[in-house]
Design an enzyme around this catalytic site. Structure first.
Site, PDB file in Angstrom:
ATOM      1  N   GLY A  55       0.819  -1.209   0.000  1.00 24.57           N
ATOM      2  CA  GLY A  55       0.000   0.000   0.000  1.00 24.57           C
ATOM      3  C   GLY A  55       0.847   1.250   0.000  1.00 24.57           C
ATOM      4  CD1 TRP A  56      -1.157   3.668  -2.461  1.00 23.98           C
ATOM      5  CD2 TRP A  56      -0.740   5.837  -2.110  1.00 23.98           C
ATOM      6  NE1 TRP A  56      -2.227   4.378  -2.934  1.00 23.98           N
ATOM      7  CE2 TRP A  56      -1.998   5.720  -2.743  1.00 23.98           C
ATOM      8  CE3 TRP A  56      -0.265   7.112  -1.798  1.00 23.98           C
ATOM      9  CZ2 TRP A  56      -2.789   6.826  -3.056  1.00 23.98           C
ATOM     10  CZ3 TRP A  56      -1.046   8.213  -2.114  1.00 23.98           C
ATOM     11  CH2 TRP A  56      -2.296   8.060  -2.733  1.00 23.98           C
ATOM     12  N   GLY A  57       0.722   5.734   1.305  1.00 26.17           N
ATOM     13  CA  GLY A  57       0.056   6.886   1.884  1.00 26.17           C
ATOM     14  C   GLY A  57       0.728   8.111   1.301  1.00 26.17           C
ATOM     15  CG  PHE A  59       2.998  12.193   4.308  1.00 24.36           C
ATOM     16  CD1 PHE A  59       3.422  13.310   3.627  1.00 24.36           C
ATOM     17  CD2 PHE A  59       1.703  12.156   4.779  1.00 24.36           C
ATOM     18  CE1 PHE A  59       2.582  14.398   3.438  1.00 24.36           C
ATOM     19  CE2 PHE A  59       0.851  13.240   4.599  1.00 24.36           C
ATOM     20  CZ  PHE A  59       1.296  14.362   3.925  1.00 24.36           C
ATOM     21  CB  SER A  60       5.422   6.121   4.099  1.00 24.26           C
ATOM     22  OG  SER A  60       4.194   5.528   4.491  1.00 24.26           O
ATOM     23  CB  THR A  61       5.712   3.295  -0.630  1.00 25.95           C
ATOM     24  OG1 THR A  61       7.130   3.314  -0.451  1.00 25.95           O
ATOM     25  CG2 THR A  61       5.296   4.383  -1.609  1.00 25.95           C
ATOM     26  CE  LYS A  77       4.768   4.987   7.855  1.00 25.97           C
ATOM     27  NZ  LYS A  77       3.989   5.323   9.071  1.00 25.97           N
ATOM     28  CG  ASP A 181      -5.765  10.056  11.891  1.00 29.18           C
ATOM     29  OD1 ASP A 181      -6.945  10.455  11.827  1.00 29.18           O
ATOM     30  OD2 ASP A 181      -5.065   9.839  10.890  1.00 29.18           O
TER      31      ASP A 181
END
Length: 484
Positions: A55-57, A59-61, A77, A181
């Site tokens: 996955g990814w976000g 601010f990171s993969t 990460k 969060d």
């Protein structure tokens, strides 16, 4: 940050779902951005082999990798390399180390995702903080999609709720940490016997990687570094050529810096850590890639692993873990900055009051309602004469009816929302409703179940954070007792 400065929780944490239908933007592969990763890449002196993308976000993969030291699979990460992200990553590591070490015997320990390792990686676009975690499956958002956003069966929601509250109780009481969060994207499903499945699932990929490495090594013996090679003594290196001794010296320097990093993190001395690691070069042979390709994400599907003739009943025995402490902070601080993704944001945060772990409890109630119904409890919209914060507070007051004095006058932005009598300035007409009526009338929850769920959720939705029920109290709720 101002009171209405966006709806995201922070500028570091991967607040967007890692399981999006889309992938990261190619334009973010640049200085300060993502590190380009390919299947077969090795990290941390060859210890971790990349097998596929999880996955990814923003601010990171996140990548599925094989840890060759333990012969197990881990999630890697890799954080963007800009200073603000690496600084936040160092703080996240400190929080995760606290989670890992505080009390492994606590009930809630097994319901918080565990950090396994951390290291730096130097790439073409900067120095990246890297963390490895236990491999987990899909998020609760993905689970909600499986049920077509019509609500997850109540017995499964009860089981999930109990485990999430146990995880929060561990973070709050044992570790002194506020998550900040909590939402469906940040709660992941644990998959039993995951390693047995992954060994079979990745065998062919791993075989192809090793075959390519063997061919590459045969054609250029210096291109790959041997895995887990012991450090040579001075006497053993005496007969080496000048170039080989130079490479050995670099390896030893890397080892000493790795030890310095671990010592600094152990002592919480991350400022000194940055100085010690400032010149670290792990991938000295990196060449800027001619073409970067975005690799599609593929989550681990529990239903393909745990085969069940009854289909989704595989989730009856679900085990979940709270993940992503990228926005988390210590409970002993004094905070007023904006936290929480919009739909899960607590009233004290909106008006700019000081907040602490009670904010997590508000988010938990909003998330549990969403699991039950498939829809947000609060989903504010801006109007021509009011903004999202105005509408958010109005929706809260329609449900909870009363507003405590601390919200009327105790927040940095309180006077912008409320007059002296506690009435909203921008929205005058409110449509009051009870939570049990929302559950029954809107979502057709049977009256008895609507009453029970409402009784369970309301203590976590107390507008006065000082009166809001903590996780330890909620775990005693009769509504949870039917869950395993």
């Amino acid at each position: 940050m101002s009171k209405d400065d966006g709806d995201s929780a922070s500028d570091y944490s991967d607040i967007e779902s890692c399981h999006s239908d889309e992938e990261e933007d190619l334009e973010d592969y640049r200085k300060g951005g993502y590190h380009p990763v390919s299947v077969g890449d090795r990290y941390d002196n060859g210890r971790y082999i990349v097998l596929r993308k999880l996955g990814w976000g923003h601010f990171s993969t996140v990548w599925l990798t094989l840890d060759t030291m333990t012969d197990t699979h881990v999630a890697l990460k890799i954080v963007k390399s800009a200073n603000r992200y690496t600084d936040s990553a160092l703080e996240e590591i400190k929080l995760l180390e606290c989670v890992k070490k505080t009390n492994p015997e606590a009930k809630g320990y097994r319901h918080v995702a565990q950090l396994l390792d951390h290291f730096w990686h130097q790439g073409p676009y900067g120095k990246h903080a890297c963390m490895t975690f236990e491999v987990l499956g899909e998020s609760l958002l993905s689970l909600m999609k499986r049920y077509n956003y019509k609500g997850i069966p109540q017995n499964i929601v009860k089981r999930i709720s109990k485990q999430v509250l146990e995880g929060l109780d561990y973070l709050h009481r044992e570790c002194g940490i506020v998550h900040t969060d909590l939402k469906p994207e940040n709660v992941l499903v644990w998959i039993p016997n995951i390693e047995d499945y992954l060994k079979k699932d990745t065998a062919e990929i791993l075989s192809d990687i090793k075959q390519k490495e063997a061919i590459s090594l045969a054609s250029s013996p210096t291109q790959l570094q041997p895995q887990n090679q012991p450090w040579l003594s001075e006497s053993e290196s005496a007969g080496l050529s000048k170039s080989k001794r130079k490479r050995l010296k670099k390896k030893k320097k890397m080892k000493s810096l790795q030890e310095a990093r671990e010592e600094a993190l152990e002592n919480g001395d991350t400022g000194d850590l940055e100085d010690k690691m400032g010149n670290l070069k792990i991938s000295t042979s990196w060449k800027r890639p001619k073409e970067i390709k975005v690799i599609p994400s593929s989550i681990l599907d529990i239903t393909s692993i745990e085969v069940d003739k009854e289909g989704l009943q595989v989730f009856d025995d679900i085990v979940v873990k709270i993940a992503d402490l990228g926005n988390a902070c210590w409970m002993d601080g004094e905070y007023t900055h904006v936290i929480q993704t919009r739909q899960y944001r607590s009233p004290e945060v909106i008006v700019g009051c000081k907040w602490t772990n009670e904010a997590d409890m508000w988010s938990a109630a909003c998330m549990i309602f969403e699991l039950l119904t498939g829809e947000f409890l609060f989903d504010p919209r801006a109007g021509s004469k009011y903004n999202k914060d105005d509408d958010h507070l109005a929706q809260m007051l329609e449900l909870m009816r009363t507003v405590p004095k601390v919200l009327i006058s105790g927040g940095e932005f309180s006077r912008e929302f409320f007059d002296r009598t506690g009435k909203l300035r921008q929205i005058k007409r409110l449509r009051y409703r009870r939570l049990r009526d929302v559950l029954h009338d809107t979502f057709l929850v049977p009256p008895e179940d609507a009453d029970a769920a409402s009784t369970f959720l309301l203590p976590m939705l107390e507008m006065d954070m000082a009166k809001r029920a903590p996780a330890s109290q909620m775990l005693e709720s009769p509504w949870l007792q039917e869950s395993a």
